[in-house]
Design an enzyme around this catalytic site. Structure first.
Site, PDB file in Angstrom:
ATOM      1  N   LYS A 212      38.744  40.678  27.831  1.00 45.54           N
ATOM      2  CA  LYS A 212      39.406  41.973  27.611  1.00 45.54           C
ATOM      3  C   LYS A 212      40.683  42.072  28.443  1.00 45.54           C
ATOM      4  O   LYS A 212      40.642  42.026  29.677  1.00 45.54           O
ATOM      5  CB  LYS A 212      38.505  43.142  27.997  1.00 45.54           C
ATOM      6  CG  LYS A 212      39.171  44.465  27.642  1.00 45.54           C
ATOM      7  CD  LYS A 212      38.504  45.657  28.285  1.00 45.54           C
ATOM      8  CE  LYS A 212      39.285  46.252  29.428  1.00 45.54           C
ATOM      9  NZ  LYS A 212      40.573  46.849  29.091  1.00 45.54           N
ATOM     10  N   GLU A 286      38.471  38.729  41.748  1.00 47.75           N
ATOM     11  CA  GLU A 286      39.823  38.579  42.322  1.00 47.75           C
ATOM     12  C   GLU A 286      40.389  39.986  42.408  1.00 47.75           C
ATOM     13  O   GLU A 286      40.763  40.567  41.393  1.00 47.75           O
ATOM     14  CB  GLU A 286      40.706  37.727  41.398  1.00 47.75           C
ATOM     15  CG  GLU A 286      40.210  36.326  41.170  1.00 47.75           C
ATOM     16  CD  GLU A 286      40.601  35.372  42.282  1.00 47.75           C
ATOM     17  OE1 GLU A 286      41.187  35.817  43.286  1.00 47.75           O
ATOM     18  OE2 GLU A 286      40.297  34.173  42.140  1.00 47.75           O
ATOM     19  N   CYS A 320      49.183  41.074  43.210  1.00 49.97           N
ATOM     20  CA  CYS A 320      48.054  41.294  44.121  1.00 49.97           C
ATOM     21  C   CYS A 320      48.350  40.708  45.503  1.00 49.97           C
ATOM     22  O   CYS A 320      47.917  41.244  46.520  1.00 49.97           O
ATOM     23  CB  CYS A 320      46.813  40.660  43.543  1.00 49.97           C
ATOM     24  SG  CYS A 320      47.105  38.969  43.009  1.00 49.97           S
ATOM     25  N   GLU A 417      46.740  49.544  49.265  1.00 56.96           N
ATOM     26  CA  GLU A 417      47.525  48.793  48.283  1.00 56.96           C
ATOM     27  C   GLU A 417      48.331  49.763  47.419  1.00 56.96           C
ATOM     28  O   GLU A 417      47.762  50.643  46.775  1.00 56.96           O
ATOM     29  CB  GLU A 417      46.585  47.968  47.395  1.00 56.96           C
ATOM     30  CG  GLU A 417      47.345  47.036  46.476  1.00 56.96           C
ATOM     31  CD  GLU A 417      46.440  46.283  45.509  1.00 56.96           C
ATOM     32  OE1 GLU A 417      45.526  46.889  44.933  1.00 56.96           O
ATOM     33  OE2 GLU A 417      46.668  45.076  45.325  1.00 56.96           O
TER      34      GLU A 417
END
Ligand code: TAP
Length: 506
Positions: A212, A286, A320, A417
């Site tokens: 997906k 991850e 990331c 983040e």
């Protein structure tokens, strides 16, 4: 002929105290502007509507629902995308299971390799089209999709094609075996590349796939589905279902899925880990990051400044492993920060389809709001903000590259983040201090170290709790090299020989 980087450097040097005569001779350069060099879209083929790719065919969703996917740089609709529900996911998983039992697990490994190799070749052939579509749908500068995303995606397929018939050599005396159906869920920052990271090792190890893509960036994955069809890969070996978070959840919870590979936020990663606890599904996560990019006083300063810019501003900070925390040794802090400010002024923010653009569009309105919210938080917490003077387009989702000076460990912009072109800067005096500060964070995905001393690099790589540590460079990727995190950045590795292991049992 004068090269463009020379012109940019000329702009920078003009700002530093140069002799009057030199300044005058450079006046021409300060007024210099790039002519637009817009990548053409004439050569791309996009359908108005995309269905689900299940069992080798594009099929209408059971849900009967579609949603619009847009271009974040223009806010214009590109296509309608099927929204898969749990029933659609069930059909896809059953197709993958049948393909695993009847075809893929029985096929000699060297035959599997040929299909993977063919997919790699087809990605290369269609590289230009894929790059343009990646940029249209995701907002990243065409230079990034053209030079990084698409070539790396092809390279992942090439690399893993090579491993398919050599698994016994990769893991001698361990008799590696495939798992079955891999459910894979990916984010919006590197859509095609993340699909390649996931699909290539799964196929090489003999597993079948239900993948997906993220809701906002489905198009290159659907083009990959067309490539897979063209490659002649047996029906059902790879299935691509589009939709929202609930589609991803249906994959995660499906009882016939044997392995979950997830790349995305730490919050969703934690939810997935809880959901599959008590099952025998294998899992790799991850997740997010907040990397420290560390500049020592003996570093090559000009290269380090480029490394900082490459680490956080290119790709809009949608990485990331973005070097979103900068630590500069106090003795060179003034010089580094001045050079960084000068470099910021030369960055071109705007139309991602323009080959000159350094910083394209933010992927979605939601992400734009999140970044702007963090900028407000930084200001409210008392950090000093410096933003480039550049103008940004009125339409579309854009943010100016932003520095926050005088930040501390307790600032939220130093801990959380942001996933945007926002850099939090701190200074340090000693190696012990910077290691302590760099590690004092819930994440541990990556880090950068800039120094002339090899011994210091080795010392730092031992002590930094990060899955990847780059030395005197930043954001460099290669299919042969494993990638993954510590702590809340996840577990398991993708890439390299290590990237085969999560798809195998021994
Ligand atoms: P998420 O919101 O976590 O979404 C990632 C994927 O998971 C999307 O396809 C999303 O679908 C889907 N999803 C959402 N809720 C789900 C659920 N309950 N169950 C299963 N799937 C679900 O992350 P994002 O905002 O797309 O991506 C940014 C994040 O990814 C950042 O934190 C970034 O650091 C991380 N990231 C990490 C890496 C590595 S290698 N560590 C690489 C790239 C990105 P929808 O799109 O429909 O919501």
């Amino acid at each position: 002929m004068i090269d463009a980087s020379y012109l940019r450097l000329s702009v920078i040097s003009n700002k530093h105290g140069m002799a009057k005569k030199e300044k005058k001779s450079l006046e021409f350069f300060t007024d210099w502007k790039y002519e637009p060099a817009i990548e053409s879209t004439d050569h791309i083929q996009l359908k108005k509507q995309y269905d689900l790719f299940i069992n080798g065919k594009f099929v209408k969703p059971n849900s009967g629902k579609y949603y619009d996917t847009i271009n974040p740089a223009t806010e214009e609709k590109i296509a309608r995308i099927a929204d898969a529900n749990a029933k659609d996911v069930d059909i896809a998983v059953k197709a993958a299971k049948k393909a695993y039992d009847k075809t893929w697990s029985k096929m000699p490994a060297k035959e599997r390799a040929k299909y993977i190799f063919r997919i790699a070749r087809l990605i290369q052939e269609k590289a230009r089209e894929l790059s343009v579509i990646e940029t249209m749908n995701g907002g990243k500068a065409i230079r990034e999709s053209r030079d990084i995303d698409v070539p790396l995606a092809a390279n992942h397929f090439f690399y893993y094609a090579g491993w398919a018939d050599k698994l016994e050599y990769a893991f001698p005396n361990r008799n590696p075996k495939s798992l079955g159906v891999a459910g894979q869920v990916i984010p919006w920052n590197f859509p095609l590349l993340m699909a390649a990271w996931k699909i290539a090792p799964a196929l090489a190890t003999g597993n079948t796939v239900v993948l997906k893509p993220a809701e906002t960036t489905p198009l290159t994955c659907l083009k990959l589905a067309e490539i897979i069809q063209e490659s002649g890969l047996p029906d059902g070996v790879v299935n691509i279902v589009t939709g929202f978070g609930s589609t991803g959840a249906a994959i995660v919870n499906h009882p016939l899925v044997n392995k979950i590979a997830f790349t995305g936020s730490t919050a969703v990663g934690k939810w997935i880990q809880k959901s599959i606890s008590g099952t025998d599904k294998k899992l790799t996560l991850e997740l997010g990051g907040k990397a420290a990019n560390i500049i020592f006083e003996d570093a090559p300063i000009n290269q380090a400044v480029e490394g900082i810019v490459n680490g956080i501003f290119f790709n809009q900070g949608h990485v990331c492993c973005a070097g979103s925390r900068l630590f500069v040794q106090e003795s060179v802090a003034e010089e580094v920060i001045q050079k960084l400010k000068d470099r910021l002024e030369t960055l071109i923010v705007g139309d991602p389809m323009d080959k000159n653009t350094d910083i394209g569009a933010i992927n979605s309105k939601m992400q734009l709001n999140k970044i702007n919210e963090y900028i407000k938080i930084g200001l409210n917490d008392g950090a000093d903000m410096y933003q480039s003077q550049c103008s940004i387009p009125k339409k579309g989702y854009f943010v100016k590259p932003t520095l926050f000076l005088n930040t501390s460990q307790s600032h939220r912009i130093s801990q959380e983040e942001i996933f945007g072109p926002v850099l939090a800067i701190q200074t340090f005096r000693t190696i012990e201090e910077v290691i302590e500060k760099a590690n004092n964070i819930p994440y541990g995905l990556s880090a950068g170290v800039w120094t002339d001393k090899g011994s210091r690099i080795f010392n730092m790589t031992q002590k930094l709790r990060a899955g990847v540590v780059w030395a005197n460079t930043y954001n460099k990727f290669d299919p042969t090299s494993p990638f993954g995190g510590y702590k809340e950045s996840g577990f398991g590795r993708e890439g390299g020989l290590h990237g085969l292991m999560p798809y195998l049992k021994f």
